[in-house]
Design an enzyme around this catalytic site. Structure first.
Site, PDB file in Angstrom:
ATOM      1  N   LEU B  65       0.700  -1.155   0.016  1.00 17.72           N
ATOM      2  CA  LEU B  65       0.044  -0.103   0.055  1.00 17.72           C
ATOM      3  C   LEU B  65       0.885   1.418  -0.021  1.00 17.72           C
ATOM      4  CD1 LEU B  65      -2.385  -1.264   2.686  1.00 17.72           C
ATOM      5  CD2 LEU B  65      -2.974  -1.190   0.426  1.00 17.72           C
ATOM      6  N   PRO B  66       0.184   2.470  -0.424  1.00 14.64           N
ATOM      7  CA  PRO B  66       1.004   3.621  -0.528  1.00 14.64           C
ATOM      8  C   PRO B  66       1.686   4.175   0.949  1.00 14.64           C
ATOM      9  CG  PRO B  66      -1.236   3.886  -1.446  1.00 14.64           C
ATOM     10  CD  PRO B  66      -1.170   2.656  -0.461  1.00 14.64           C
ATOM     11  N   LYS B 174      15.338   0.089   5.522  1.00 17.69           N
ATOM     12  CA  LYS B 174      15.410   0.459   4.387  1.00 17.69           C
ATOM     13  C   LYS B 174      15.190   1.999   4.069  1.00 17.69           C
ATOM     14  CE  LYS B 174      12.628   0.900   0.068  1.00 17.69           C
ATOM     15  NZ  LYS B 174      11.533   0.912  -0.582  1.00 17.69           N
TER      16      LYS B 174
END
Lengths: 300, 300, 300, 300
Positions: B65-66, B174
């Site tokens: 998802l965004p 990340k």
């Protein structure tokens, strides 16, 4: 077999000259520090009483000096004093291994050409350990023939020998590389510390980033976080390695280069300011990976 | 053989789900865009009319998802609407592959644990081409057992699978990596341009720095200077690749992380400002290596 | 004559409430710290046992709290606990003088409006000395009528009262101002030190720049170089004044604001990183002009 | 009444010399551009065919040249050509109003002293309008007697006359001031734009910050946001004023100064990179407040 004159026998020049001797070359040495010459004499070098004396009659002259002004004075002379360009034979190859500004290198190269001589800038990287092991990297600026002729001597002292372009290009390439290196070191340090601040293990984070898009030389060879890699300065109290003061010097050269070409170097300029502050706080003689400590949390 | 629910079938999620089908898994899909589901249905997926419908009864749930708010709403529910945590079976493994803030990931993980469920954050890198080829990198945050259980599905979609630490650690790793990547890209761009400004050939300079202490991922795989490497965005008008807008999003996450941990990130923060300015100048949809143009000389 | 409820009696709130008493207003106070209330009681304030108790029936409510979450919890309630919005009379004017993020201010303002109440954000500057002297600056965000109604109470505590715009605008204006202040302080510090490094007298240089195009508030009122001005923190060992930790907090708010609006703030972001590093080196409780020491030469 | 030699009649030098004429002084002028001399001749100046011819016999010599090398060549001579120091009378006062590096100024001052002459560096600020109006600021470096002797001529051209210190101090003070100015301009621009991005009126925000701790010269006299102030470059399409290219030049001088003194100037160095990028994008001839556009949102 070549006769090589080697001028400048400091922490780098000394072991470099020694490797030429090991390769069987005749080496004449000169340094202002007498004991530096004696060390080489014990390994078979011929001691000269002046730089010009060492250079006269040599097939190749190699110089390893602190800054552009020393290189200019030595090659071009100063006042009534003769320079190397005035005394060497016309087929002598001149190689300056100092890390200096490109303008000075180009000035000497131009003057050498007027005298019918070939001059090449060939700054090195690899540090004192590379100098001793004969595994230095040379980044050369000069003509194709100069580059070709220099191979035997450079191969005796180094492993990777690059031809960056014409006169001065060796200095520019080295300056660009070291500016980028400073950015890698600071960027890696702040990324690692932010990970640590969030509870990550710096070894694990380093291993992930090393093989991901954050991968860079500092993660591969020179991790700035203590305890992540063995046998690097960060795991030895930031002793040894490449001193902060030398990085400050190289970033000064990159500043000068950016001024001359009107280049925008936001990251490199920021790295310089951080390294200067770090040096001013008393870290000038520590390894340049100690910049990591600028990001560390307050020690309790 | 596993039944996997895959929710979020965008540019990344679509091809990822397709790779699960290729690996022989039963895949139930859901996306708000109906055509995205149809594409997968043609490849053998089972279409669900709701996210909860897809997840109920699946062995593994994967979400893509965004942003953090979407992930929180989907897993935790919102208002009277049930969340995934309310409908899945107790032995379901939950894997969120979105790139979001670590706090949201930790919140969902904590709530999942209260429900006796295992949740793992597993953001990816490798772009749409890696998603299609099944060569993505997954950076995981969660327990050892969750990481172990996730191997079969992650292996079907990717190549490198890292375990960064506990819940949220995948996101942090990340974020750190991509912040560092932005610094590498800007630093490499300004170093290359300064070399060019001094007359160096960017190919030659790139080759030298790549194997020297300036070496980094961007020189190896993604040179920002047009014409140096083939088949990278810089040689295709900066089309394709990883959009400036996405880098701005990731640097926003790194900003948030730095705020939470009170970390000093001078290079990353500078990179963010440069990328935001670049986006505001109309480059949001171009590849992030187009930052190189910020340093280019005035076009005549 | 107004009845004012004042909630939050810290270093700022305490003297502010005292000035309302001096102006002849009836003041009901609440703070979690009992001694803080007692100090005010001795000056004539009425002590309440809860925040809602203080607010119920007051004409004006003023709050002075550490962060956005406290403001939201107090006004909106939390869980089963009632908020101020639930207990005050419909004609009560609500003024929050905390320095918080604009989003939280806007959220409370929106909810207040739904309840038919007027809420205004009115962060202050001027420090504890300004709070005591009644010379604070208020930067207000809210409707024209709220701004008008607030004049009597704000005038009792301050000197300059600005109307920045609608709800949240007071917070944004203060955040922009303080981000700029941090840039002025760092920029002035490095310029002064560079002058000193070249042998200039910092007093002379300050006097020149103060009336030239480098003129700014820090040169006028708050010179960071010890010995240049009397009675400023730099001449008192950087004690007193505005703490580094508070500047770090305000720069955190500016970071958040820049994220929300996708703004590029290279100078402000750099100032934040420098201040965070400074705080991490143990300077959090010193005055923010101590950033000057980051540029000082190595003490011998 | 003094006889003044004025060498260098550009945009600044021309009107400065005209003001000396208005004050009733005898002025001999020289410039490489003949029409520049003619303009002054029409106002009563005596035209010389060489710089040395103008200077010989004058009581005061004033020079206004582009860069350090021009100043050194003119005063010291070059090759077989004589310099001003060789031709002027022993009681001549030498004043260089150029903005150049401090080293060049000190070199000329030292050589002048050897010849028994007094030389003072006196760079100006105030722009072409200040030059025409006779309201320039002079920042002087030299002895007390030189400073004293220069008063009559400087007063005829300017309003504020500062004595920064010994030889070169005028240049250093101006360089520090202009570096700080660039930081004020960038910092103010990004703060204003962030306010605008959040819906604030830039006029209102400017008025608030101007009288708060963000107050600085750019908000007072030179607001970079179009429409906030009348009669400043930002409200005239960034025409007129102080060109980006000139700010880049001055920031180059500050870079050089920081190198010489090993100073850390993170804000100034960042401002330089931003201004260089801005110039490279084609804005070199626009006013330096146009840096504001680097922060503006994408025009639709």
């Amino acid at each position: 077999m070549s006769t090589v004159a080697f001028i400048g026998l400091g922490n780098m020049g000394g072991p470099m000259a020694a490797n030429l001797l090991k390769a069987g070359m005749t080496v004449r040495v000169f340094d202002l520090v007498h004991t530096a010459m004696q060390t080489l004499a014990e390994q078979g070098a011929l001691v000269s009483s002046t730089a010009c004396g060492a250079a006269a009659g040599a097939n190749v002259v190699i110089t390893m000096l602190p800054a552009g002004k020393h290189v200019k004075n030595l090659y071009l002379g100063s006042g009534s004093e003769k320079g190397l360009l005035d005394v060497v034979a016309s087929d002598t190859l001149l190689i300056d291994c100092s890390t200096i500004d490109a303008q000075s290198a180009q000035l000497v190269a131009t003057q050498a050409a007027k005298n019918g001589l070939e001059f090449m800038d060939a700054p090195v990287s690899g540090g004192t350990s590379g100098a001793a092991a004969g595994t230095l990297t040379f980044i050369c600026g000069g003509s194709d023939t100069a580059f070709e002729r220099a191979q035997p001597v450079l191969n005796a002292m180094g492993k990777n020998i690059f031809h960056a372009g014409g006169p001065g290009a060796g200095q520019i390439a080295k300056i660009c590389n070291n500016m980028l290196l400073s950015v890698l070191m600071v960027g890696t340090s702040e990324a690692l510390q932010m990970g640590i601040d969030h509870g990550l293990d710096p070894k694990v984070l380093s291993n992930i980033m090393k093989v991901s898009s954050g991968g860079n030389w500092t993660l591969e060879k020179y991790n700035p976080c203590p305890g992540v890699m063995e046998n690097v300065p960060s795991s030895k109290g930031y002793q040894g390695g490449f001193m902060v003061d030398l990085m400050v010097k190289d970033l000064g050269l990159s500043f000068e280069a950016a001024l001359l070409s009107n280049s925008s170097t936001p990251m490199g300029a920021l790295a310089r300011s951080l390294y200067v502050s770090h040096a001013r706080q008393g870290n000038g003689h520590r390894d340049f990976s100690s910049i990591f400590e600028q990001f560390a949390p307050l020690k309790k």
